[in-house]
Design a protein around this motif. Structure first.
Motif, PDB file in Angstrom:
ATOM      1  N   UNK A 106       0.718  -1.459   0.042  1.00 15.67           N
ATOM      2  CA  UNK A 106      -0.090  -0.127   0.099  1.00 15.67           C
ATOM      3  C   UNK A 106       1.254   1.218  -0.422  1.00 15.67           C
ATOM      4  N   UNK A 107       1.916   1.320   0.976  1.00 13.13           N
ATOM      5  CA  UNK A 107       2.820   2.207   0.711  1.00 13.13           C
ATOM      6  C   UNK A 107       3.897   2.177  -0.240  1.00 13.13           C
ATOM      7  N   UNK A 108       3.985   1.886  -0.836  1.00  8.32           N
ATOM      8  CA  UNK A 108       4.709   1.603  -2.217  1.00  8.32           C
ATOM      9  C   UNK A 108       3.738   2.112  -3.483  1.00  8.32           C
ATOM     10  N   UNK A 109       2.240   1.726  -3.218  1.00  8.32           N
ATOM     11  CA  UNK A 109       1.367   2.485  -4.632  1.00  8.32           C
ATOM     12  C   UNK A 109       1.122   3.416  -4.080  1.00  8.32           C
ATOM     13  N   UNK A 117      -9.477   2.938   1.069  1.00  6.74           N
ATOM     14  CA  UNK A 117      -9.396   2.377  -0.638  1.00  6.74           C
ATOM     15  C   UNK A 117      -9.041   1.190  -0.673  1.00  6.74           C
ATOM     16  N   UNK A 118      -7.622   0.764  -0.547  1.00  5.61           N
ATOM     17  CA  UNK A 118      -6.707   0.025  -0.881  1.00  5.61           C
ATOM     18  C   UNK A 118      -7.659  -1.395  -0.569  1.00  5.61           C
ATOM     19  N   UNK A 119      -7.228  -1.159   0.492  1.00  3.63           N
ATOM     20  CA  UNK A 119      -8.692  -2.289   1.037  1.00  3.63           C
ATOM     21  C   UNK A 119      -9.868  -2.130   0.367  1.00  3.63           C
ATOM     22  N   UNK A 120     -10.827  -1.678   0.378  1.00  2.28           N
ATOM     23  CA  UNK A 120     -11.912  -2.018  -1.019  1.00  2.28           C
ATOM     24  C   UNK A 120     -11.686  -1.987  -2.208  1.00  2.28           C
ATOM     25  N   UNK A 121     -10.637  -2.168  -2.201  1.00  5.92           N
ATOM     26  CA  UNK A 121     -10.119  -2.688  -3.733  1.00  5.92           C
ATOM     27  C   UNK A 121      -9.808  -3.917  -3.562  1.00  5.92           C
TER      28      UNK A 121
END
Length: 198
Positions: free
Chosen positions: A80-83, A122-126
């Motif tokens: 997530x941090x990389x994204x 948002x990351x978790x949702x996707x």
């Protein structure tokens, strides 16, 4: 029954070797669409979002060994941090390179990043969305006859059980049975895929 890919920990070890294309394909499959959709949510057009995907995947390939050495950091948190960092780097290029409408759009984006801690959600949702889509594809390939169609009509499309039964030419009991089988199998597939992505 459809076989699931190797556990994610095994994949993460295998992708440290760039030549293991099978491992990379298994790794990229669930994450590419998640990264792409997150980039699009930042207002990026297709080409820029695709660039973020490629940059994130290259960054993972180049630094996966460093992540492994970080104690106590889950892979998804690190990814997530990389994204986020890669997206910010792409957006912070000179505005002429981006189809975002100039520096005003960049300023608004920067403010939104600072004020909105919900990007992790948002990351978790996707990620959940991608898990469900993959699980649905697995289950749809496994079930026979009009079992999936009964599920889709009565659960996804929102038709009443009676209307779905009439449309398919089966009993309402048949629709309920199909729904139960698909839901049980979906639940199992989702749980398995969650383990794979953690």
């Amino acid at each position: 029954m459809t076989e699931f890919p190797e556990t994610k920990s095994e994949i993460l070890v295998r992708i440290q070797t760039a030549e293991d294309q099978e491992a990379w394909a298994q790794f990229v499959s669930p994450y590419r669409p998640v990264i792409y959709r997150l980039a699009c949510r930042r207002g990026m057009q297709n080409a820029d979002a695709q660039e973020v995907v490629q940059l994130v995947l290259m960054s993972v390939g180049n630094s996966i060994k460093r992540w492994e050495r970080l104690s106590g950091v889950r892979f998804r948190h690190w990814l997530r941090k990389v994204i986020k960092n890669t997206t910010l780097n792409v957006l912070s290029r000179k505005p002429i390179d981006l189809a975002l409408g100039g520096t005003d759009a960049q300023d608004l984006f920067n403010e939104e990043i600072e004020q909105n801690p919900g990007h992790e959600d948002e990351f978790e949702f996707e990620a959940r969305r991608e898990i469900f889509q993959q699980a649905a594809a697995i289950v749809q390939a496994e079930v026979r006859g009009n079992t999936w169609e009964a599920f889709q009509l009565s659960v996804i499309d929102g038709l009443s059980v009676e209307d779905a039964a009439h449309k398919l030419g089966i009993s309402t009991g048949g629709v309920y049975a199909a729904r139960g089988r698909v839901m049980a199998r979906l639940n199992s597939a989702v749980n398995q895929l969650k383990k794979e992505l953690d």
